[in-house]
Design a protein around this motif. Structure first.
Motif: not given
Length: 166
Positions: A73-101
């Motif tokens: 998650i880039p250093a300029g990001t200081t928040s994530l909206p509710e629902g950011a953890g959707v499968p396609d990651g479209t609500a995450l900042p560019a470059g962020a990567v969700q791991l499988g958990g």
């Protein structure tokens, strides 16, 4: 470890996770696997990226359970909206990567304490790093990410959300 401020509009500090933040994937009635809103501030100026995670150390697995892990998650990001953890990651900042958990899903998987297992404390943590990229891919485990970023961690902020006793 130095700390900084972490808040959630979805879940006030110390409150239990609301049902939408529980897991429908893991068959919890009312669960929607909706990641909570998060905001952070006061992290070190040298921060180059963040990791956001949710972990349940009381899960009856012998090693806890990673419910959500987002790295790079880039250093300029200081928040994530509710629902950011959707499968396609479209609500995450560019470059962020969700791991499988631990559920094997590259998305937020909500709380799902097994019946009769008592109170579970869900740790939502934002970790400030001195590197732009963690160097791990989406198929990496939470443990590998932790090992990889250990020497690059500048500060960490954590909120703990308990489940009601059963």
């Amino acid at each position: 470890m130095p700390s900084f401020a972490l808040t959630s509009q979805t879940v006030p500090g110390g409150a239990a996770l609301p049902k939408p933040q529980w897991s429908g994937i893991l068959k919890v009635p009312g669960g929607q696997d909706l990641s909570p809103q998060l905001s952070w501030s006061g992290f070190p100026a040298a921060t180059k990226s963040f990791v956001v995670s949710m972990y349940d150390p009381q899960a009856p697995t012998g090693s806890g359970f990673w419910h959500w892990i987002v790295t790079d998650i880039p250093a300029g990001t200081t928040s994530l909206p509710e629902g950011a953890g959707v499968p396609d990651g479209t609500a995450l900042p560019a470059g962020a990567v969700q791991l499988g958990g631990d559920a094997g899903a590259d998305r937020y998987v909500g709380a799902a304490p097994p019946a009769g297992s008592g109170v579970h404390n869900y740790y939502v943590t934002v970790t400030a790093l001195d590197i732009d990229k963690s160097g791990v891919g989406p198929t990496s485990s939470g443990a590998l990410l932790g090992f990889t970023i250990g020497g690059h961690t500048l500060a960490r902020a954590t909120l703990v959300f308990p489940t009601p006793a059963d």
